[in-house]
Design a protein around this motif. Sequence first.
Motif, PDB file in Angstrom:
ATOM      1  N   ALA A  32       0.828  -1.204   0.000  1.00 40.71           N
ATOM      2  CA  ALA A  32       0.000   0.000   0.000  1.00 40.71           C
ATOM      3  C   ALA A  32       0.865   1.259   0.000  1.00 40.71           C
ATOM      4  O   ALA A  32       0.537   2.253  -0.650  1.00 40.71           O
ATOM      5  CB  ALA A  32      -0.935  -0.014   1.198  1.00 40.71           C
ATOM      6  N   TRP A  33       1.977   1.225   0.723  1.00 40.19           N
ATOM      7  CA  TRP A  33       2.869   2.378   0.755  1.00 40.19           C
ATOM      8  C   TRP A  33       3.499   2.620  -0.615  1.00 40.19           C
ATOM      9  O   TRP A  33       3.697   3.770  -1.025  1.00 40.19           O
ATOM     10  CB  TRP A  33       3.955   2.169   1.801  1.00 40.19           C
ATOM     11  CG  TRP A  33       4.980   3.265   1.831  1.00 40.19           C
ATOM     12  CD1 TRP A  33       6.270   3.204   1.397  1.00 40.19           C
ATOM     13  CD2 TRP A  33       4.791   4.594   2.335  1.00 40.19           C
ATOM     14  NE1 TRP A  33       6.902   4.404   1.585  1.00 40.19           N
ATOM     15  CE2 TRP A  33       6.015   5.288   2.163  1.00 40.19           C
ATOM     16  CE3 TRP A  33       3.704   5.261   2.914  1.00 40.19           C
ATOM     17  CZ2 TRP A  33       6.178   6.610   2.539  1.00 40.19           C
ATOM     18  CZ3 TRP A  33       3.874   6.594   3.280  1.00 40.19           C
ATOM     19  CH2 TRP A  33       5.090   7.247   3.097  1.00 40.19           C
ATOM     20  N   ARG A  34       3.802   1.545  -1.328  1.00 39.76           N
ATOM     21  CA  ARG A  34       4.355   1.696  -2.673  1.00 39.76           C
ATOM     22  C   ARG A  34       3.358   2.351  -3.615  1.00 39.76           C
ATOM     23  O   ARG A  34       3.742   3.054  -4.558  1.00 39.76           O
ATOM     24  CB  ARG A  34       4.781   0.333  -3.226  1.00 39.76           C
ATOM     25  CG  ARG A  34       5.529   0.421  -4.540  1.00 39.76           C
ATOM     26  CD  ARG A  34       6.025  -0.909  -5.018  1.00 39.76           C
ATOM     27  NE  ARG A  34       4.948  -1.810  -5.394  1.00 39.76           N
ATOM     28  CZ  ARG A  34       5.125  -2.964  -6.032  1.00 39.76           C
ATOM     29  NH1 ARG A  34       6.358  -3.361  -6.350  1.00 39.76           N
ATOM     30  NH2 ARG A  34       4.105  -3.727  -6.335  1.00 39.76           N
ATOM     31  N   GLU A  35       2.054   2.153  -3.359  1.00 39.90           N
ATOM     32  CA  GLU A  35       1.010   2.731  -4.213  1.00 39.90           C
ATOM     33  C   GLU A  35       0.463   4.039  -3.654  1.00 39.90           C
ATOM     34  O   GLU A  35      -0.602   4.483  -4.057  1.00 39.90           O
ATOM     35  CB  GLU A  35      -0.149   1.726  -4.358  1.00 39.90           C
ATOM     36  CG  GLU A  35       0.238   0.365  -4.866  1.00 39.90           C
ATOM     37  CD  GLU A  35       0.845   0.407  -6.264  1.00 39.90           C
ATOM     38  OE1 GLU A  35       0.563   1.380  -6.997  1.00 39.90           O
ATOM     39  OE2 GLU A  35       1.591  -0.526  -6.600  1.00 39.90           O
ATOM     40  N   ARG A  36       1.208   4.665  -2.747  1.00 38.37           N
ATOM     41  CA  ARG A  36       0.673   5.854  -2.069  1.00 38.37           C
ATOM     42  C   ARG A  36       0.335   6.978  -3.046  1.00 38.37           C
ATOM     43  O   ARG A  36      -0.678   7.657  -2.885  1.00 38.37           O
ATOM     44  CB  ARG A  36       1.660   6.341  -1.011  1.00 38.37           C
ATOM     45  CG  ARG A  36       3.020   6.754  -1.543  1.00 38.37           C
ATOM     46  CD  ARG A  36       3.995   6.969  -0.398  1.00 38.37           C
ATOM     47  NE  ARG A  36       5.325   7.402  -0.848  1.00 38.37           N
ATOM     48  CZ  ARG A  36       6.259   6.578  -1.297  1.00 38.37           C
ATOM     49  NH1 ARG A  36       5.999   5.265  -1.369  1.00 38.37           N
ATOM     50  NH2 ARG A  36       7.432   7.030  -1.678  1.00 38.37           N
ATOM     51  N   TRP A  37       1.175   7.163  -4.067  1.00 33.33           N
ATOM     52  CA  TRP A  37       0.891   8.243  -5.015  1.00 33.33           C
ATOM     53  C   TRP A  37      -0.260   7.893  -5.936  1.00 33.33           C
ATOM     54  O   TRP A  37      -0.990   8.779  -6.390  1.00 33.33           O
ATOM     55  CB  TRP A  37       2.137   8.568  -5.829  1.00 33.33           C
ATOM     56  CG  TRP A  37       3.237   9.134  -4.996  1.00 33.33           C
ATOM     57  CD1 TRP A  37       4.464   8.568  -4.743  1.00 33.33           C
ATOM     58  CD2 TRP A  37       3.218  10.375  -4.279  1.00 33.33           C
ATOM     59  NE1 TRP A  37       5.197   9.367  -3.913  1.00 33.33           N
ATOM     60  CE2 TRP A  37       4.468  10.492  -3.613  1.00 33.33           C
ATOM     61  CE3 TRP A  37       2.283  11.390  -4.129  1.00 33.33           C
ATOM     62  CZ2 TRP A  37       4.778  11.585  -2.820  1.00 33.33           C
ATOM     63  CZ3 TRP A  37       2.593  12.482  -3.335  1.00 33.33           C
ATOM     64  CH2 TRP A  37       3.824  12.573  -2.695  1.00 33.33           C
ATOM     65  N   LEU A  40      -3.155   8.798  -3.448  1.00 28.32           N
ATOM     66  CA  LEU A  40      -3.313  10.183  -3.023  1.00 28.32           C
ATOM     67  C   LEU A  40      -3.615  11.127  -4.181  1.00 28.32           C
ATOM     68  O   LEU A  40      -4.450  12.036  -4.044  1.00 28.32           O
ATOM     69  CB  LEU A  40      -2.050  10.647  -2.284  1.00 28.32           C
ATOM     70  CG  LEU A  40      -1.749   9.924  -0.969  1.00 28.32           C
ATOM     71  CD1 LEU A  40      -0.437  10.409  -0.375  1.00 28.32           C
ATOM     72  CD2 LEU A  40      -2.885  10.131   0.022  1.00 28.32           C
ATOM     73  N   MET A  41      -2.964  10.929  -5.316  1.00 34.56           N
ATOM     74  CA  MET A  41      -3.158  11.855  -6.435  1.00 34.56           C
ATOM     75  C   MET A  41      -4.582  11.794  -6.998  1.00 34.56           C
ATOM     76  O   MET A  41      -5.239  12.843  -7.132  1.00 34.56           O
ATOM     77  CB  MET A  41      -2.116  11.580  -7.521  1.00 34.56           C
ATOM     78  CG  MET A  41      -0.700  11.976  -7.124  1.00 34.56           C
ATOM     79  SD  MET A  41       0.516  11.631  -8.421  1.00 34.56           S
ATOM     80  CE  MET A  41      -0.082  12.699  -9.727  1.00 34.56           C
TER      81      MET A  41
END
Length: 288
Positions: A32-37, A40-41
């Motif tokens: 999930a952290w790897r897909e944060r952008w 969020l974007m």
Amino acid sequence: MSTNKSNQHDIVLPIHSENSGSCDPQNLCEAAWRERWMILMPLAILLAFTIVCFWLPIDIICSRFFYLSAFDGWAGDYWFSEDLCYSVSPLPGVVLGIGAIIVLVIGRWSPELAARKPVARFLLCVVLAGPLLLVNAMIKPAISRPRPHQLAVFGGERPENVRYVAPWQLSAIDGKSFPSGHASMGFLWMAPAFLYWRRKRWPVALWMTLGILYGTAIGFFRIAVGAHFLSDIVWSCGIVYFSGLAMYLLLGGWRTGAFETQQPNKVNEITAASEAAAQGLQPEAQAA
């Protein structure tokens, strides 16, 4: 003698290194952290668009473009293509959903289909979670947003004096405009993109483009008949996108080979051959 031993040692080295996947996430939190952008974007864009809808009459301006008059109604009512679009809008859900069910059921007796169960399970979960559960079963009845053709500004008569309601704003009018169920079914063509997520760019771009164009086309005609606002379509796209991304994370699509077709027979043959070769070399090494 030592040269022969070193050559034999090189032959029995493992095929894959243990550190080959060290860059890949090891758990759901890391994935999930790897897909944060990618979370969020799009979320920031949706929130910014929603705030603008509260301050500026974007939905009214867009719908007014297709409104003819109280007598003539909406421009889309006179388009044959609107009826066609209305009929084909469930196509992605039918193809992906029923196709996934067939694979899961017949896969019990067919090894070839059984190897594709992870893909079928993912697609079925996206269909159920996005358009069916979130859009139609939960958000539409809860928000109950009036449709454009119900508004007094567009000649709506039943119920009387209905005013515009911004997206995510609760309403007592039984309109169920937000979000668009038909458009969400069209945006489902985005779901297969997550099968190639982080692995192949072209299939991701292809399926994302197809889903956005298909869903936008359906949304265009739904706006043209006064059934939905522009914000209904935009949020339908966002809900389907986040449904696909959520299922990708929850079902472990970030794991290496999670959605790849399994070939257990070939893998077993390679493993057995390597073990046999290693056992065959051991007596020779001892004799040497």
